[in-house]
Design a protein around this motif. Structure first.
Motif, short mmCIF file in Angstrom:
data_model
loop_
_atom_site.label_atom_id
_atom_site.label_comp_id
_atom_site.label_asym_id
_atom_site.label_seq_id
_atom_site.Cartn_x
_atom_site.Cartn_y
_atom_site.Cartn_z
N LYS A 2 0.84 -1.19 0.00
CA LYS A 2 0.00 0.00 0.00
C LYS A 2 0.88 1.25 0.00
CE LYS A 2 -4.41 1.19 0.77
NZ LYS A 2 -5.24 1.28 -0.38
N THR A 3 0.69 2.10 -1.01
CA THR A 3 1.44 3.35 -1.07
C THR A 3 0.48 4.52 -1.12
OG1 THR A 3 1.53 3.33 -3.47
CG2 THR A 3 3.37 2.31 -2.33
N ASN A 4 1.01 5.69 -0.84
CA ASN A 4 0.24 6.93 -0.94
C ASN A 4 0.74 7.66 -2.17
OD1 ASN A 4 -0.68 9.60 -0.71
ND2 ASN A 4 -0.83 9.43 1.50
N GLY A 5 -0.04 7.60 -3.25
CA GLY A 5 0.36 8.21 -4.52
C GLY A 5 0.62 9.70 -4.41
N LEU A 6 -0.11 10.37 -3.52
CA LEU A 6 0.10 11.81 -3.36
C LEU A 6 1.49 12.12 -2.81
CD1 LEU A 6 -3.37 12.95 -1.99
CD2 LEU A 6 -2.46 13.22 -4.30
N LEU A 7 2.00 11.25 -1.93
CA LEU A 7 3.35 11.44 -1.41
C LEU A 7 4.39 11.24 -2.51
CD1 LEU A 7 3.10 9.62 2.05
CD2 LEU A 7 3.08 12.08 1.60
N ILE A 8 4.15 10.26 -3.38
CA ILE A 8 5.05 10.04 -4.51
C ILE A 8 5.03 11.26 -5.42
CG2 ILE A 8 5.42 8.67 -6.61
CD1 ILE A 8 4.32 6.24 -4.98
N ARG A 9 3.85 11.75 -5.75
CA ARG A 9 3.73 12.92 -6.63
C ARG A 9 4.41 14.14 -6.00
NH1 ARG A 9 -1.90 13.80 -7.71
NH2 ARG A 9 -1.62 12.47 -9.51
N ARG A 10 4.14 14.38 -4.72
CA ARG A 10 4.71 15.55 -4.05
C ARG A 10 6.23 15.51 -4.10
NH1 ARG A 10 2.40 15.51 1.29
NH2 ARG A 10 0.58 16.33 0.24
N ARG A 11 6.80 14.37 -3.79
CA ARG A 11 8.27 14.25 -3.80
C ARG A 11 8.83 14.42 -5.21
NH1 ARG A 11 11.97 12.86 0.36
NH2 ARG A 11 13.89 12.16 -0.59
N ARG A 12 8.15 13.84 -6.21
CA ARG A 12 8.59 13.98 -7.60
C ARG A 12 8.59 15.44 -8.02
NH1 ARG A 12 5.57 14.87 -11.92
NH2 ARG A 12 3.62 14.10 -11.05
N VAL A 13 7.52 16.16 -7.69
CA VAL A 13 7.41 17.57 -8.06
C VAL A 13 8.47 18.39 -7.31
CG1 VAL A 13 5.89 19.59 -7.92
CG2 VAL A 13 4.99 17.40 -8.73
N GLU A 14 8.70 18.08 -6.04
CA GLU A 14 9.74 18.78 -5.28
C GLU A 14 11.11 18.63 -5.93
OE1 GLU A 14 9.50 17.16 -1.33
OE2 GLU A 14 7.77 18.40 -0.79
N LEU A 15 11.34 17.48 -6.55
CA LEU A 15 12.61 17.24 -7.23
C LEU A 15 12.66 17.92 -8.61
CD1 LEU A 15 13.16 13.49 -6.31
CD2 LEU A 15 14.40 15.47 -5.43
#
Length: 68
Positions: A2-15
């Motif tokens: 189980k992952t939180n896609g919003l956390l993945i997106r947020r980190r990707r955008v931050e990078l």
């Protein structure tokens, strides 16, 4: 897993990565990344490892937080 896609997106955008560019860096398809970030699909463990390696974080960093 189980992952939180919003956390993945947020980190990707931050990078500073766009979706397709990041997907290429992680070695997965853009549509697959989109489905994971939007919560429509959970990644397999090997896919999650590719994503978190590319993000420079641990899998636990993109897991939903437990609430009490």
């Amino acid at each position: 897993m189980k992952t939180n896609g919003l956390l993945i997106r947020r980190r990707r955008v931050e990078l500073g990565h766009g979706m397709n560019r990041f997907a290429a860096i992680a070695g997965i398809s853009g549509p697959a990344l989109s489905r994971i970030e939007n919560g429509q699909r959970q990644p397999r463990p090997e896919t999650l490892k590719k994503i978190t390696d590319a993000l420079g974080c641990k899998p636990s960093d993109v897991m939903p937080q437990e609430t009490e």
